[in-house]
Design an enzyme around this catalytic site. Structure first.
Site, PDB file in Angstrom:
ATOM      1  N   PRO A 145       0.788  -1.224   0.000  1.00 47.15           N
ATOM      2  CA  PRO A 145       0.000   0.000   0.000  1.00 47.15           C
ATOM      3  C   PRO A 145       0.823   1.280   0.000  1.00 47.15           C
ATOM      4  O   PRO A 145       1.845   1.367   0.681  1.00 47.15           O
ATOM      5  CB  PRO A 145      -0.832  -0.100   1.291  1.00 47.15           C
ATOM      6  CG  PRO A 145      -0.177  -1.155   2.104  1.00 47.15           C
ATOM      7  CD  PRO A 145       0.491  -2.086   1.150  1.00 47.15           C
ATOM      8  N   ASN A 146       0.333   2.220  -0.783  1.00 49.57           N
ATOM      9  CA  ASN A 146       0.854   3.593  -0.879  1.00 49.57           C
ATOM     10  C   ASN A 146       2.172   3.703  -1.629  1.00 49.57           C
ATOM     11  O   ASN A 146       2.641   4.815  -1.883  1.00 49.57           O
ATOM     12  CB  ASN A 146       0.970   4.236   0.514  1.00 49.57           C
ATOM     13  CG  ASN A 146      -0.376   4.372   1.179  1.00 49.57           C
ATOM     14  OD1 ASN A 146      -1.291   4.926   0.577  1.00 49.57           O
ATOM     15  ND2 ASN A 146      -0.528   3.834   2.367  1.00 49.57           N
TER      16      ASN A 146
ATOM     17  N   ARG B  99       5.578  12.387  -2.549  1.00 47.76           N
ATOM     18  CA  ARG B  99       5.552  12.952  -1.185  1.00 47.76           C
ATOM     19  C   ARG B  99       6.644  12.306  -0.361  1.00 47.76           C
ATOM     20  O   ARG B  99       7.157  11.236  -0.702  1.00 47.76           O
ATOM     21  CB  ARG B  99       4.199  12.645  -0.519  1.00 47.76           C
ATOM     22  CG  ARG B  99       3.060  13.529  -0.988  1.00 47.76           C
ATOM     23  CD  ARG B  99       1.748  13.084  -0.338  1.00 47.76           C
ATOM     24  NE  ARG B  99       1.968  12.687   1.053  1.00 47.76           N
ATOM     25  CZ  ARG B  99       1.263  11.757   1.682  1.00 47.76           C
ATOM     26  NH1 ARG B  99       0.309  11.109   1.059  1.00 47.76           N
ATOM     27  NH2 ARG B  99       1.503  11.457   2.941  1.00 47.76           N
TER      28      ARG B  99
ATOM     29  N   TYR C 264      11.514   8.482   1.591  1.00 45.69           N
ATOM     30  CA  TYR C 264      11.454   7.414   0.585  1.00 45.69           C
ATOM     31  C   TYR C 264      12.215   7.710  -0.700  1.00 45.69           C
ATOM     32  O   TYR C 264      12.263   6.857  -1.579  1.00 45.69           O
ATOM     33  CB  TYR C 264       9.980   7.113   0.259  1.00 45.69           C
ATOM     34  CG  TYR C 264       9.187   6.651   1.476  1.00 45.69           C
ATOM     35  CD1 TYR C 264       9.555   5.497   2.156  1.00 45.69           C
ATOM     36  CD2 TYR C 264       8.098   7.377   1.947  1.00 45.69           C
ATOM     37  CE1 TYR C 264       8.857   5.074   3.279  1.00 45.69           C
ATOM     38  CE2 TYR C 264       7.380   6.956   3.061  1.00 45.69           C
ATOM     39  CZ  TYR C 264       7.776   5.809   3.724  1.00 45.69           C
ATOM     40  OH  TYR C 264       7.084   5.380   4.829  1.00 45.69           O
TER      41      TYR C 264
ATOM     42  N   ASN D 187       8.128  -5.740  -0.824  1.00 44.80           N
ATOM     43  CA  ASN D 187       7.993  -4.589   0.058  1.00 44.80           C
ATOM     44  C   ASN D 187       6.509  -4.486   0.376  1.00 44.80           C
ATOM     45  O   ASN D 187       5.724  -3.964  -0.426  1.00 44.80           O
ATOM     46  CB  ASN D 187       8.500  -3.300  -0.588  1.00 44.80           C
ATOM     47  CG  ASN D 187       8.414  -2.124   0.378  1.00 44.80           C
ATOM     48  OD1 ASN D 187       7.825  -2.230   1.459  1.00 44.80           O
ATOM     49  ND2 ASN D 187       8.999  -0.996   0.000  1.00 44.80           N
TER      50      ASN D 187
ATOM     51  N   ALA E 195       3.100  -0.871   4.799  1.00 44.88           N
ATOM     52  CA  ALA E 195       2.640  -0.908   6.191  1.00 44.88           C
ATOM     53  C   ALA E 195       2.103  -2.282   6.598  1.00 44.88           C
ATOM     54  O   ALA E 195       2.083  -2.613   7.784  1.00 44.88           O
ATOM     55  CB  ALA E 195       1.577   0.165   6.409  1.00 44.88           C
TER      56      ALA E 195
ATOM     57  N   GLU F 278      12.835  -9.624   1.663  1.00 46.98           N
ATOM     58  CA  GLU F 278      12.045  -8.473   2.110  1.00 46.98           C
ATOM     59  C   GLU F 278      12.858  -7.206   1.848  1.00 46.98           C
ATOM     60  O   GLU F 278      14.061  -7.170   2.146  1.00 46.98           O
ATOM     61  CB  GLU F 278      11.765  -8.634   3.609  1.00 46.98           C
ATOM     62  CG  GLU F 278      11.018  -7.466   4.219  1.00 46.98           C
ATOM     63  CD  GLU F 278      10.728  -7.687   5.712  1.00 46.98           C
ATOM     64  OE1 GLU F 278      11.094  -8.749   6.266  1.00 46.98           O
ATOM     65  OE2 GLU F 278      10.143  -6.770   6.311  1.00 46.98           O
TER      66      GLU F 278
ATOM     67  N   HIS G 129      12.831  -2.802   2.125  1.00 47.09           N
ATOM     68  CA  HIS G 129      12.229  -1.527   2.530  1.00 47.09           C
ATOM     69  C   HIS G 129      13.128  -0.392   2.054  1.00 47.09           C
ATOM     70  O   HIS G 129      14.357  -0.481   2.167  1.00 47.09           O
ATOM     71  CB  HIS G 129      12.058  -1.443   4.047  1.00 47.09           C
ATOM     72  CG  HIS G 129      11.120  -2.488   4.547  1.00 47.09           C
ATOM     73  ND1 HIS G 129       9.759  -2.403   4.375  1.00 47.09           N
ATOM     74  CD2 HIS G 129      11.354  -3.667   5.169  1.00 47.09           C
ATOM     75  CE1 HIS G 129       9.192  -3.486   4.871  1.00 47.09           C
ATOM     76  NE2 HIS G 129      10.136  -4.268   5.358  1.00 47.09           N
TER      77      HIS G 129
ATOM     78  N   ARG H 158      12.924   4.365  12.842  1.00 43.67           N
ATOM     79  CA  ARG H 158      11.684   5.148  12.815  1.00 43.67           C
ATOM     80  C   ARG H 158      10.817   4.840  14.039  1.00 43.67           C
ATOM     81  O   ARG H 158      11.331   4.498  15.084  1.00 43.67           O
ATOM     82  CB  ARG H 158      10.979   4.877  11.474  1.00 43.67           C
ATOM     83  CG  ARG H 158      11.871   5.234  10.267  1.00 43.67           C
ATOM     84  CD  ARG H 158      11.193   4.963   8.949  1.00 43.67           C
ATOM     85  NE  ARG H 158      10.016   5.831   8.791  1.00 43.67           N
ATOM     86  CZ  ARG H 158       9.108   5.651   7.822  1.00 43.67           C
ATOM     87  NH1 ARG H 158       9.243   4.678   6.946  1.00 43.67           N
ATOM     88  NH2 ARG H 158       8.082   6.473   7.729  1.00 43.67           N
TER      89      ARG H 158
HETATM   90  O1  CA2 Z   1      10.454   1.869   3.857  1.00 46.61           O
HETATM   91  C1  CA2 Z   1       9.628   1.186   3.258  1.00 46.61           C
HETATM   92  O2  CA2 Z   1       9.799   0.732   2.141  1.00 46.61           O
HETATM   93  C2  CA2 Z   1       8.265   0.920   3.926  1.00 46.61           C
HETATM   94  O3  CA2 Z   1       7.851  -0.402   3.579  1.00 46.61           O
HETATM   95  C3  CA2 Z   1       7.313   1.939   3.347  1.00 46.61           C
HETATM   96  C4  CA2 Z   1       5.926   1.901   3.980  1.00 46.61           C
HETATM   97  C5  CA2 Z   1       6.038   1.971   5.500  1.00 46.61           C
HETATM   98  O4  CA2 Z   1       4.772   1.827   6.086  1.00 46.61           O
HETATM   99  C6  CA2 Z   1       6.966   0.903   6.049  1.00 46.61           C
HETATM  100  O5  CA2 Z   1       7.065   1.054   7.453  1.00 46.61           O
HETATM  101  C7  CA2 Z   1       8.342   1.012   5.439  1.00 46.61           C
HETATM  102  C8  CA2 Z   1       5.081   3.084   3.524  1.00 46.61           C
HETATM  103  C9  CA2 Z   1       5.029   3.290   2.048  1.00 46.61           C
HETATM  104  C10 CA2 Z   1       4.351   4.610   1.784  1.00 46.61           C
HETATM  105  O6  CA2 Z   1       4.970   5.213   0.691  1.00 46.61           O
HETATM  106  C11 CA2 Z   1       4.704   6.520   0.448  1.00 46.61           C
HETATM  107  C12 CA2 Z   1       5.454   7.103  -0.528  1.00 46.61           C
HETATM  108  C13 CA2 Z   1       5.257   8.432  -0.823  1.00 46.61           C
HETATM  109  C14 CA2 Z   1       4.297   9.159  -0.153  1.00 46.61           C
HETATM  110  C15 CA2 Z   1       3.563   8.569   0.847  1.00 46.61           C
HETATM  111  C16 CA2 Z   1       3.766   7.236   1.139  1.00 46.61           C
END
Ligand code: CA2
Length: 158
Positions: free
Chosen positions: A20-21, A28, A33, A84, A87, A108, A110, A117
């Site tokens: 997701p996301n 953003r 990221y 990946n 969340a 896995e 990230h 974090r």
């Molecule tokens: O660091 C990573 O790759 C995560 O898997 C990213 C997830 C986060 O919940 C994990 O704890 C770590 C979140 C991805 C959200 O990605 C976004 C990218 C741009 C704007 C908003 C969210």
């Protein structure tokens, strides 16, 4: 009897699955990221896989059940999984159960380093099933995961 997972990595793709996301990458929170979009990552991963003589099935979904379906598909039609789970990493027993059923390598990935974090990001359900975890290296982590997967697949054949 359960179907046996294929070992032939020249025929079957590495499934690179994104949760997701991650479709929002590059739009953003670049400080967390990075500036690469998911399309940029797909391009880099596909090129690196090609250099190893491998192919990639690159997918993203915001839906837990869809990710479960793809992990199950990878079990039959893939040579390995780079995941990946976003969340869902920190919440999903369903994804863990699907990953546990894999017989091919699971890495896995990230983008960020979840251990630097919030506390709730320190727990990964996926890690309980993964052969390896790469985190904190941004988009480069995906490319490194392809190199690592190529190594694991080579070991399998030997
Ligand atoms: O660091 C990573 O790759 C995560 O898997 C990213 C997830 C986060 O919940 C994990 O704890 C770590 C979140 C991805 C959200 O990605 C976004 C990218 C741009 C704007 C908003 C969210």
């Amino acid at each position: 009897m359960a179907p046996k997972a294929p070992k032939n990595s020249t025929t079957f793709p590495i499934y690179v699955l994104n949760g997701p996301n991650l479709n929002l990458l590059g739009t953003r929170e670049p400080e967390v990221y990075g500036y690469n979009t998911l399309a940029d990552i797909q391009k880099a991963v596909t090129a690196r896989a090609k250099a190893h003589g491998l192919t990639v099935a690159f997918k993203q979904s915001n839906h837990e059940g869809v990710l479960v379906d793809w992990i199950q598909e990878a079990r039959i039609k893939g040579c390995g999984v780079i995941l990946n789970a976003g969340a869902y990493t920190h919440t999903s027993v369903a994804l863990l159960d699907a990953c546990r059923a894999l017989t091919n390598p699971l890495i896995e990935v990230h983008l960020s380093n979840p251990y630097k974090r919030e506390n709730y990001r320190r727990r990964s359900f996926i890690a309980e099933a993964a052969d390896a975890m790469i985190c904190g290296l941004g988009a480069a982590g995906y490319v490194i995961a392809v190199d690592a997967m190529a190594g694991l697949l080579k070991e399998q054949k030997e």
